[in-house]
Design a protein around this motif. Structure first.
Motif, PDB file in Angstrom:
ATOM      1  N   SER B 105     -47.115 -38.388  -1.184  1.00  0.00           N
ATOM      2  CA  SER B 105     -47.469 -39.423  -2.326  1.00  0.00           C
ATOM      3  C   SER B 105     -48.765 -38.878  -2.781  1.00  0.00           C
ATOM      4  O   SER B 105     -49.341 -39.887  -3.394  1.00  0.00           O
ATOM      5  CB  SER B 105     -47.488 -40.900  -1.948  1.00  0.00           C
ATOM      6  OG  SER B 105     -48.322 -40.935  -0.922  1.00  0.00           O
ATOM      7  N   MET B 207     -41.795 -45.890  -6.160  1.00  0.00           N
ATOM      8  CA  MET B 207     -41.617 -45.160  -5.011  1.00  0.00           C
ATOM      9  C   MET B 207     -42.778 -45.140  -4.065  1.00  0.00           C
ATOM     10  O   MET B 207     -42.844 -45.521  -2.595  1.00  0.00           O
ATOM     11  CB  MET B 207     -41.437 -43.745  -5.514  1.00  0.00           C
ATOM     12  CG  MET B 207     -41.293 -42.779  -4.380  1.00  0.00           C
ATOM     13  SD  MET B 207     -39.588 -43.118  -3.670  1.00  0.00           S
ATOM     14  CE  MET B 207     -39.532 -42.300  -1.951  1.00  0.00           C
ATOM     15  N   ASP B 208     -44.116 -45.307  -4.383  1.00  0.00           N
ATOM     16  CA  ASP B 208     -45.124 -45.054  -3.607  1.00  0.00           C
ATOM     17  C   ASP B 208     -45.628 -46.429  -2.779  1.00  0.00           C
ATOM     18  O   ASP B 208     -46.150 -46.371  -1.851  1.00  0.00           O
ATOM     19  CB  ASP B 208     -46.287 -44.755  -4.397  1.00  0.00           C
ATOM     20  CG  ASP B 208     -46.382 -43.024  -4.452  1.00  0.00           C
ATOM     21  OD1 ASP B 208     -45.509 -42.392  -3.936  1.00  0.00           O
ATOM     22  OD2 ASP B 208     -47.050 -42.546  -5.145  1.00  0.00           O
ATOM     23  N   ILE B 209     -45.064 -47.567  -3.479  1.00  0.00           N
ATOM     24  CA  ILE B 209     -45.258 -48.672  -2.753  1.00  0.00           C
ATOM     25  C   ILE B 209     -44.080 -49.031  -2.058  1.00  0.00           C
ATOM     26  O   ILE B 209     -44.024 -50.552  -1.785  1.00  0.00           O
ATOM     27  CB  ILE B 209     -45.884 -49.950  -3.614  1.00  0.00           C
ATOM     28  CG1 ILE B 209     -44.727 -50.107  -4.661  1.00  0.00           C
ATOM     29  CG2 ILE B 209     -47.304 -49.574  -4.306  1.00  0.00           C
ATOM     30  CD1 ILE B 209     -45.093 -51.330  -5.628  1.00  0.00           C
ATOM     31  N   GLY B 210     -43.140 -48.353  -2.079  1.00  0.00           N
ATOM     32  CA  GLY B 210     -41.921 -48.577  -0.964  1.00  0.00           C
ATOM     33  C   GLY B 210     -40.585 -49.070  -1.567  1.00  0.00           C
ATOM     34  O   GLY B 210     -39.603 -49.247  -1.063  1.00  0.00           O
ATOM     35  N   ALA B 211     -40.710 -49.230  -3.153  1.00  0.00           N
ATOM     36  CA  ALA B 211     -39.392 -49.529  -3.804  1.00  0.00           C
ATOM     37  C   ALA B 211     -38.569 -48.387  -4.019  1.00  0.00           C
ATOM     38  O   ALA B 211     -38.840 -47.760  -5.247  1.00  0.00           O
ATOM     39  CB  ALA B 211     -39.733 -50.447  -4.971  1.00  0.00           C
ATOM     40  N   ILE B 212     -38.086 -47.989  -3.354  1.00  0.00           N
ATOM     41  CA  ILE B 212     -37.282 -46.392  -3.355  1.00  0.00           C
ATOM     42  C   ILE B 212     -36.422 -46.515  -4.644  1.00  0.00           C
ATOM     43  O   ILE B 212     -36.243 -45.570  -5.081  1.00  0.00           O
ATOM     44  CB  ILE B 212     -36.565 -46.035  -1.999  1.00  0.00           C
ATOM     45  CG1 ILE B 212     -35.601 -47.190  -1.595  1.00  0.00           C
ATOM     46  CG2 ILE B 212     -37.695 -45.570  -1.068  1.00  0.00           C
ATOM     47  CD1 ILE B 212     -34.355 -46.475  -0.614  1.00  0.00           C
ATOM     48  N   SER B 213     -35.691 -47.540  -4.978  1.00  0.00           N
ATOM     49  CA  SER B 213     -34.720 -47.550  -5.948  1.00  0.00           C
ATOM     50  C   SER B 213     -35.220 -47.287  -7.342  1.00  0.00           C
ATOM     51  O   SER B 213     -34.747 -46.880  -8.269  1.00  0.00           O
ATOM     52  CB  SER B 213     -33.816 -48.639  -5.959  1.00  0.00           C
ATOM     53  OG  SER B 213     -33.140 -48.725  -4.920  1.00  0.00           O
ATOM     54  N   ILE B 216     -35.250 -43.849  -8.912  1.00  0.00           N
ATOM     55  CA  ILE B 216     -33.866 -43.612  -9.639  1.00  0.00           C
ATOM     56  C   ILE B 216     -33.846 -44.124 -10.810  1.00  0.00           C
ATOM     57  O   ILE B 216     -33.598 -43.535 -11.847  1.00  0.00           O
ATOM     58  CB  ILE B 216     -32.844 -43.631  -8.780  1.00  0.00           C
ATOM     59  CG1 ILE B 216     -33.079 -43.110  -7.449  1.00  0.00           C
ATOM     60  CG2 ILE B 216     -31.459 -43.025  -9.377  1.00  0.00           C
ATOM     61  CD1 ILE B 216     -33.093 -41.618  -7.330  1.00  0.00           C
ATOM     62  N   TYR B 217     -34.174 -45.586 -10.922  1.00  0.00           N
ATOM     63  CA  TYR B 217     -33.983 -46.151 -12.007  1.00  0.00           C
ATOM     64  C   TYR B 217     -35.061 -45.587 -13.267  1.00  0.00           C
ATOM     65  O   TYR B 217     -34.553 -45.470 -14.399  1.00  0.00           O
ATOM     66  CB  TYR B 217     -34.278 -47.646 -11.832  1.00  0.00           C
ATOM     67  CG  TYR B 217     -33.286 -48.583 -10.861  1.00  0.00           C
ATOM     68  CD1 TYR B 217     -32.181 -48.068 -10.724  1.00  0.00           C
ATOM     69  CD2 TYR B 217     -34.013 -49.396 -10.101  1.00  0.00           C
ATOM     70  CE1 TYR B 217     -31.285 -48.716  -9.916  1.00  0.00           C
ATOM     71  CE2 TYR B 217     -33.291 -50.168  -9.469  1.00  0.00           C
ATOM     72  CZ  TYR B 217     -31.685 -49.772  -9.351  1.00  0.00           C
ATOM     73  OH  TYR B 217     -30.971 -50.596  -8.282  1.00  0.00           O
ATOM     74  N   ARG B 220     -33.560 -42.491 -14.588  1.00  0.00           N
ATOM     75  CA  ARG B 220     -32.527 -42.843 -15.500  1.00  0.00           C
ATOM     76  C   ARG B 220     -32.633 -42.796 -16.892  1.00  0.00           C
ATOM     77  O   ARG B 220     -32.192 -42.048 -17.591  1.00  0.00           O
ATOM     78  CB  ARG B 220     -31.734 -44.189 -14.888  1.00  0.00           C
ATOM     79  CG  ARG B 220     -30.275 -44.325 -15.428  1.00  0.00           C
ATOM     80  CD  ARG B 220     -29.777 -45.560 -14.947  1.00  0.00           C
ATOM     81  NE  ARG B 220     -30.729 -46.735 -15.249  1.00  0.00           N
ATOM     82  CZ  ARG B 220     -30.668 -47.846 -14.786  1.00  0.00           C
ATOM     83  NH1 ARG B 220     -29.671 -48.219 -13.820  1.00  0.00           N
ATOM     84  NH2 ARG B 220     -31.586 -49.033 -15.229  1.00  0.00           N
ATOM     85  N   ILE B 276     -37.002 -56.497 -11.574  1.00  0.00           N
ATOM     86  CA  ILE B 276     -36.938 -56.141  -9.903  1.00  0.00           C
ATOM     87  C   ILE B 276     -38.499 -56.209  -9.767  1.00  0.00           C
ATOM     88  O   ILE B 276     -38.800 -56.938  -8.733  1.00  0.00           O
ATOM     89  CB  ILE B 276     -36.823 -54.843  -9.869  1.00  0.00           C
ATOM     90  CG1 ILE B 276     -35.181 -54.654 -10.044  1.00  0.00           C
ATOM     91  CG2 ILE B 276     -37.133 -54.219  -8.443  1.00  0.00           C
ATOM     92  CD1 ILE B 276     -34.902 -52.826  -9.995  1.00  0.00           C
TER      93      ILE B 276
END
Lengths: 353, 478
Positions: B105, B207-213, B216-217, B220, B276
């Motif tokens: 990260s 991503m870096d705070i752990g919300a992996i989706s 990708i969003y 998109r 989200i």
């Protein structure tokens, strides 16, 4: 049954349980990848086998043949022992979980679980607290800083949530009066009003606390800071590669399956479910299907949460465990004690219950 | 060989260089033979001087004959700053970890040397240079027309802004006027670029705070914008589209439909992210009051862009020093109050909206006309004219062989990139190539502000803070 027969049934059951767990793990990994891919508008693995179902097998074979790199600074004994220590409790926990209705073969009644321990719940708690040793050993013996941070996080996290998990089970024991998983499942058979399954509905708070603590016990998102990739690289398994890493990986997914299976057994009726009066052999096939279906639903929740929530911070995780979950568990224990006490009062008290 | 001998030999060699007029004079004597001669531009003068460079190629340390103390600093094993040591804490309880350059990260190859007390970050030392490719120096060997090809690769997430700043600076020296349509296309592309960059930022922050989706969003919707870039310029990144004299090509037919699609789909996606993240208690816990930079610290460290505006500094180059006619469009400058990660998130989300608003206004008011200047000394003639006109053929030949000449002088132009103030300083000695190209990268200033924002937070906060400042290492190292 004679001694030999007991031994033979036990041996067969252990081998079958082992095979089931390994196969289920392969499917769980594939299931997670597919579901996460779907939640993220991706396709996921689709090359190996139909719907990519063999992708995990391919990955496993790859890991098996990869070199297990051993860094120079490791403490070799604990370093080797850690993956094994992770895998063994994961495999052993499953032994007490009944996966279906006992069936009769000739004049013998065979339980569909490794062993019907009358201290089943305590056995589960004892073994799941052993899992922390693997993480601490791995982190400490790697001789590297990121794994050490991961190990420190893990020991604090798993011990804290162990407490919440154990406390969540106290009302269950109070209400059911047993710690045997078989009896707990049997107490949940039947229905209310012919359509509501007679699960432990009154224990919904316990279910919620237990399941949340289960996320922390298995180091899954949003409590996955033991192996938080964006912070401490790989956490405790940073320095592991090849099959030693695969054993950690295997243990993690077996644990997910275990926690889901135990939650189903304790709170969601276990293998109970309608058999539609189909008679043998559906009498004992359908319960297994019900059990697996409920477990899959909970595994889906695991995956769903992972794909949605950000990761908690270390201090937030600890305060959530100690300041929220544990007080709520204690309050819930007090409430259930009062409720059980009132239920034993003479009938003139019942309107107040 | 003792240290003293080496030093003396170096001094001898230095004298030898001064005596030797040729830059390429081979040096044969032992150790010194491997050392290379470099020419360097001497600050304050217009001359290049032969400077002996003491780098041993491939060696990690800069000077092989330094003492162990200096070497330790150069290798990064000793942290040297103005930190006051707290005696009450046992040194045994502290450890130094290296985050990066191969950390997941650190947004490329940033290396953070972090002194930890337990999980708490006590000292941070950013170490840069792992992506240093000498692009500013390379700029001096490329023609003015090739310049955008070079600068577009610096901040690779906002290539249009790099190209725009460079082109505007060159045009200042050239004194050419860009037709209205060319300017509007530039604004259109840079504002869309701001959207795509902020979308990528949301993705990596999540991503870096752990919300992996979130990763990708974010990608998109960003991909939709990049598809439009590809349609217009031929490439998803590193476009080399905005050039001195205009833009490389007119917008393709049907660009209005694509823009309308973007204006419909990107807000939909942003609404999804807000669903989200906005109310998510874990996200709020992880970002609220984390990585605070005060306005005074922003000014002291040169933090600009959304990071400064999140602290409440009302400074946007598009308002303060408008370029390319951006002042014709209505937009607001979103401001935060607290200067934490959450405010940076809100500011960037609001900026996406504002940029899309500008794009919408452009869609409605796009003027007709030429997309580049008609000055044939700067832009190549249309292909058709080459067959008809001898003069056009000569212009074409001159531009693509020797390049166009830029009058001597210097120029500074800064634009508001998605990360902050991106400035380009060019010096021309009157030739077909720049004498000097310097880029003021916003990420560079942000990286030097990292210790302020990170100190006394947890590791997880440090990661969130780093992500929220959105450094692009190509922009830092250049």
């Amino acid at each position: 049954m004679t001694g030999w027969e007991t031994f033979l049934t036990a041996a067969i059951k252990v081998v079958l349980a082992f095979a089931l767990l390994l196969n289920v793990t392969i499917l769980v990994v594939w299931f997670e990848r597919k579901v996460v891919a779907d939640l993220q508008n991706r396709i996921g693995p689709d090359r190996a086998g139909p719907w990519g179902i063999l992708q995990t097998v391919a990955d496993g074979i790859k890991l098996l043949f990869k070199e297990s790199v051993t860094p120079r600074k490791v403490e070799f004994g604990p370093y080797i022992a850690a993956p094994i220590a992770a895998l063994i409790p994961a495999l052993l926990i499953f032994l007490v979980v009944p996966i279906g209705r006992p069936f009769t073969l000739g004049d013998r009644v065979i339980d569909l679980s490794g062993m019907d321990l009358n201290i089943g719940l305590l056995y589960i708690l004892a073994l799941s607290s052993l899992a922390v040793y693997a993480v601490v050993l791995a982190g400490w013996s790697s001789g590297s800083k990121y794994p050490l941070l991961g190990a420190v996080r893990a020991s604090a996290q798993m011990i804290s949530y162990e407490a919440a998990m154990g406390l969540a089970l106290v009302p269950l024991i109070l209400f059911t009066g047993t710690t045997s998983l078989h009896q707990i499942v049997e107490l949940q058979s039947g229905t209310y009003l012919n359509f509501i399954p007679a699960w432990n509905w009154i224990l919904v708070p316990s279910f919620v606390i237990f399941f949340i603590a289960g996320f922390a016990e298995t180091n899954r998102a949003p409590f996955d800071l033991v192996e938080a990739e964006s912070e401490i690289v790989g956490g405790y398994h940073t320095e592991y590669s090849g099959f030693r890493f695969a054993m950690f990986f295997l243990a993690e997914y077996i644990n997910i399956f275990n926690i889901s299976a135990i939650t189903v057994t304790l709170f969601l009726g276990g293998w109970n479910g309608p058999t539609f009066g189909l008679g043998a052999p559906f009498d004992w096939i359908l319960p297994i299907v019900w059990f697996l279906a409920k477990t899959t639903a909970l595994i889906f929740v695991f995956v769903w949460v992972r794909a949605t929530l950000p990761r908690m911070r270390y201090d937030q995780l600890m305060s959530f465990g100690w300041k929220r979950l544990i007080p709520v568990s204690l309050l819930w224990i007090a409430l259930s004690t009062v409720a059980i006490g009132l239920r034993r009062m003479p009938p003139s008290w019942w309107p107040f219950v | 060989m003792s240290d003293k001998d080496t030093t003396e030999e170096q001094q001898d060699a230095a004298v030898a260089v001064e005596e030797t007029p040729a830059v390429d004079a081979p040096m044969e004597r032992g150790e010194a033979g491997r050392r290379r001669l470099h020419e360097m531009w001497v600050a304050g003068t217009e001359e290049r001087a032969d400077v002996r460079h003491f780098t041993d190629e491939g060696a990690q340390e800069l000077l092989g004959d330094e003492g162990p103390d200096v070497l330790a600093i150069q290798r990064g094993t000793v942290v040297e700053d103005d930190y006051e040591f707290d005696d009450s804490v046992d040194a045994e309880e502290r450890q130094i970890i290296n985050m990066g350059p191969q950390h997941p990260s650190t947004h490329g190859v940033l290396r953070l040397q972090i002194e930890l007390e337990g999980e708490t970050v006590r000292r941070v030392k950013p170490i840069i240079g792992y992506l240093h490719t000498g692009m500013e120096k390379t700029g001096e060997t490329l023609t003015w027309l090739q310049g955008p090809t070079n600068v577009t690769r610096m901040d690779y997430l906002s290539p249009f802004h790099n190209e725009l700043a460079f082109s505007l600076a060159v045009e200042k020296l050239l004194g050419v006027d860009i037709p209205e349509r060319g300017q509007v296309i530039r604004i259109l592309m840079t504002e869309l670029n701001r959207v795509s960059s902020h979308l990528l930022w949301i993705a990596t922050q999540g991503m870096d705070i752990g919300a992996i989706s979130m990763m990708i969003y974010g990608w998109r919707e960003r991909e939709l914008v990049l598809d439009f870039f590809e349609k217009v310029t031929g490439l998803r990144m590193n476009h080399n589209y905005i050039r001195p004299g205009g833009v490389a090509a007119d917008l393709p037919d049907g660009w209005e439909d694509d823009i309308e699609m973007l204006l419909r789909k990107v807000p939909e996606g942003v609404a999804e992210y807000r669903e989200i993240l906005d109310e998510n208690p874990i996200f709020l816990d992880r970002t609220y009051g984390v990585g605070v930079i005060t306005p005074a610290e922003c000014r002291a460290y040169g933090v600009t862009g959304p990071a400064a505006r999140a602290s409440g500094i009302d400074f946007d180059l598009r308002k303060a020093f408008p370029y390319s006619g951006i002042d014709k469009y209505e937009f607001e400058v979103p401001l935060g109050k607290h200067g934490d990660v959450l405010d940076r998130y809100h500011v960037r989300i609001a900026e996406i909206d504002q940029s899309l608003g500008i794009v919408r206004q452009i869609l409605e008011t796009m003027p007709a006309g030429d997309y580049r200047t008609a000055d044939r000394k700067v832009t190549p003639p249309p292909r058709k004219r080459i067959d008809e006109s001898m003069e056009a053929l000569i212009h074409h030949f001159k531009i693509f062989t020797s390049g166009f000449q830029v009058p001597a002088g210097e120029a500074w132009q800064s634009v508001e990139s998605p990360r902050g103030e991106l400035g380009v300083y060019v010096v021309s000695a009157g030739g077909a190539r720049p004498w000097r190209v310097h880029v003021r990268g916003p990420s560079f200033a942000h990286v030097q502000a990292l210790p302020v924002a990170m100190t006394d937070s947890l590791i997880a906060d440090a990661v969130a803070t780093l992500a929220s400042l959105d450094p692009v290492l190509g922009d830092v190292d250049r």
